[in-house]
Design a protein around this motif. Structure first.
Motif: not given
Lengths: 441, 441
Positions: A231-232, A281-283, A377-381, A410-414
């Motif tokens: 997040l940071a 929490e997942l996210v 979120g660690i749930g992404m794993r 993490k998922i990032s989208v532009l």
């Protein structure tokens, strides 16, 4: 994020009795680092309030070490002086100048504590010593000697450490770069083996997302180091990325809380190891970053080595490339789209224009009107469906995803920056992060 | 003060050729300390000007070390912060706070020098180290290690020393008290065996008296340490007394000159050993001090031990008594009149009121409306007529002398403060100190 009936933290910290069993040792007094940022010590009156907060912890029988930033505005004034004399000022001298701000605050907070009857003394980086590498202006901490600080704590004296600064291998003052006081606090906490590092700031904790954009943003009671780190690094400004990384490596429990509101042991948000969070929490949160510039290199004759031809000269120019996507166009021509930080955009353009003949591209396009939205979120794993939910949510709102990048959690989208608020609110709801009180209203 | 055709100073300093014979050594480059006070570094623009002056000396082939004060106003702001938190702030913390001002200037001047292409680096007291005793807030210098500074000079680097500060035996920052930067400069000059210590300030030299009172006040080209010491201690504010005492003990040639006017090797006033002044003036200057409060203890039955009965309790209360006169009144009653500093007046009254029963005095009178006028000159040693001239001059103007005190090279009188200007102008003329250009006008 919901909490179990008896959170791990409370069982360990023995809130009802500070001398109760903690970390398996009987009678051990809790050691805490309290770190105050620039706005928290921005005036003499606020410094007095900081001293009252420290005294309250001290009076509870805790061993307290304090880390302070410069009074708000002072660092900027010092940086301005240096830049006025020489925009490329010697970093060693820049460090001597700007570190004076934290020196002043450390002395003033000590005086304020003594005025309340609390024994206190200031420590400059070189007095601890907190030793850094020689990268003046943005130095990394190499070691912190806890001996002098621990001797103070044993004598009932509150050490008040000037944050942001240390001493380099050359014996000269070195600063840690912007936000370095958080890192100082975590390093001091590790050196004295503190039970917790409390970061007092102008917000009351870490939120699932930016409350200015998403009204239903929810304060997180706990978050893992990994999540906070992601997040940071993608735009949440509460804690400096380096301080979170150090906390994770040194296993320092970091708490973020308000220096202006009343607080207790449950206030704020705590950053801890995954093991300390029972119901995960997942996210954890959704962040956005407007620091991206999108660059498209279009109509490149497709052949092996195209990516290297583009990215090698950028790397050589020390330009960090973040998200990358390659697409195939008509006539076997390929397009390469990627992002760099806005500060690097001009340099990147210049590098690519020089490479035009070699790469043989048809067109070079850049765009500022993009935003990077990240779900962390660690749930992404383990939960593949979480990524799909992001794309579906955005597609349902007719938001086009231009580039995608992922990390383990993490998922990032532009996307087009016009859609920032719409996307963040929709994702916040889709991942079940909305605060209940707001949802009921 | 008239000068011989070829002053000793100029023969030694080799003004025409900086590499000429100096101090008997061939080819030795002159080493100078340049000290700049708070107004001289009060703005970024002034700091640039300071750097230009230093560069000019450096470009002449001189080995230059710089000592700087805090930017004008900064020390007062820091002192105000401390006092606001606690009027009796811990001197160790007060020192950490106020010393930051000089730290900032040392870095900024180094940056300004580098911007002009002059190699430079800042030194804090603890980095030299300049070691003080443990009297925080008004520490005395114990030692200055010249090694690091000399190594810089040998490498063509200008060391820029933060004045006013050192490190105590406890390893903590210590300040030397107000005006301490002059003392720092002299101590640094002694440590690096400098040929001269130039104190750049907001006046262009040392005057025979206060030019605001006596228009015909004359700038002195040279003055002896002893004279300067007496003048500084009786009200001339150009140099701090301690710095002059140190210069005398360490035999450092101190020059006072303007940091705002154009200067050369003949500018300003130089404080040197008596042997260096060939044609000595009998009187160097006239000073005044309004810091005196007169206390009269009247109608004391005369008996042995009266003086002790009065002055012992004052000494026990740490009150310094300056001028003393005892006079005999009617009926074998005696009167004791003396002066203390105005700051001590209330305390002195309180001590004496407690001693009333034992001393059995009739009346206790205090007066503020007095001024101490002092005539200072090494000629006092041998010329008895100089004192008589003072009394005759004052008597001719009908000015009553209330108390007299003398030292080897000084006579001070206490007179009604109404006569301050009249007395000073008359004495300035009587001792032949009037500037010629003004006399002709």
């Amino acid at each position: 994020m919901s909490m179990p009936d008896t959170p791990v933290h409370d069982r360990l910290s023995g809130r009802a009795d500070p001398h109760a069993v903690m970390h398996g040792e009987i009678g051990k007094r809790k050691t805490v680092v309290m770190k105050f940022g620039g706005t928290s010590v921005g005036t003499i009156e606020r410094i007095r309030n900081v001293a009252k907060r420290v005294k309250a912890e001290h009076d509870r029988g805790r061993r307290v070490a304090v880390v302070v930033s410069a009074m708000a505005g002072v660092t900027n004034r010092m940086v301005g002086y240096c830049a006025e004399l020489d925009p490329l000022a010697d970093p060693k001298e820049y460090d001597a100048v700007v570190a004076a701000g934290e020196q002043v605050t450390s002395g003033l907070v000590s005086i304020a504590l003594q005025a309340l009857g609390v024994k206190a003394r200031s420590f400059q980086g070189w007095q601890i010593p907190l030793v850094t590498d020689d990268a003046h202006g943005k130095a990394a901490i190499e070691s912190v000697d806890g001996a002098a600080l621990l001797a103070c704590l044993d004598d009932g004296i509150v050490p008040v450490v000037a944050g942001f600064q240390g001493v380099g291998p050359d014996g000269r003052i070195a600063t840690l770069g912007r936000g370095g006081s958080d890192t100082s606090a975590v390093a001091v906490a590790a050196a004295i083996n503190a039970d917790q590092c409390d970061i007092y700031t102008d917000v009351d904790g870490i939120y699932t997302t930016d409350p200015r954009i998403v009204k239903r943003a929810k304060k997180l009671d706990r978050i893992t180091y990994e999540e906070m780190l992601e997040l940071a690094s993608v735009g949440a400004k509460v804690l400096q990325t380096r301080s979170v990384g150090l906390a994770m490596r040194e296993n320092v429990r970091v708490r973020v809380l308000s220096s202006f509101a009343e607080t207790d042991d449950d206030s704020g948000s705590i950053v801890v190891d995954e093991d300390e969070i029972m119901e995960k929490e997942l996210v954890a949160g959704i962040a956005n970053s407007h620091d991206e510039a999108k660059i498209s290199v279009r109509n490149i004759p497709d052949r092996p080595g195209i990516a290297a031809a583009i990215f090698d000269p950028l790397a050589a120019a020390n330009i960090n490339v973040d998200m990358i996507v390659q697409s195939v166009g008509v006539d076997n021509m390929t397009n390469m789209t990627f992002t760099v930080s806005k500060a690097d955009e001009a340099a990147a353009r210049s590098v690519l224009e020089k490479a035009r003949e070699y790469v043989q591209y048809g067109e070079l396009l850049t765009s500022h009107s993009v935003v990077k939205i990240s779900v962390v979120g660690i749930g992404m794993r383990s939960n593949a469906g979480l990524a799909a939910r992001m794309f579906r949510t955005l597609a349902d709102r007719g938001i086009n995803v231009q580039v995608i990048s992922t990390s383990e959690i993490k998922i990032s989208v532009l996307i087009d920056s016009e859609y920032t608020e719409l996307a963040m609110r929709a994702l916040h709801t889709a991942y079940g992060l909305d605060a209940k009180e707001e949802a009921d209203a």
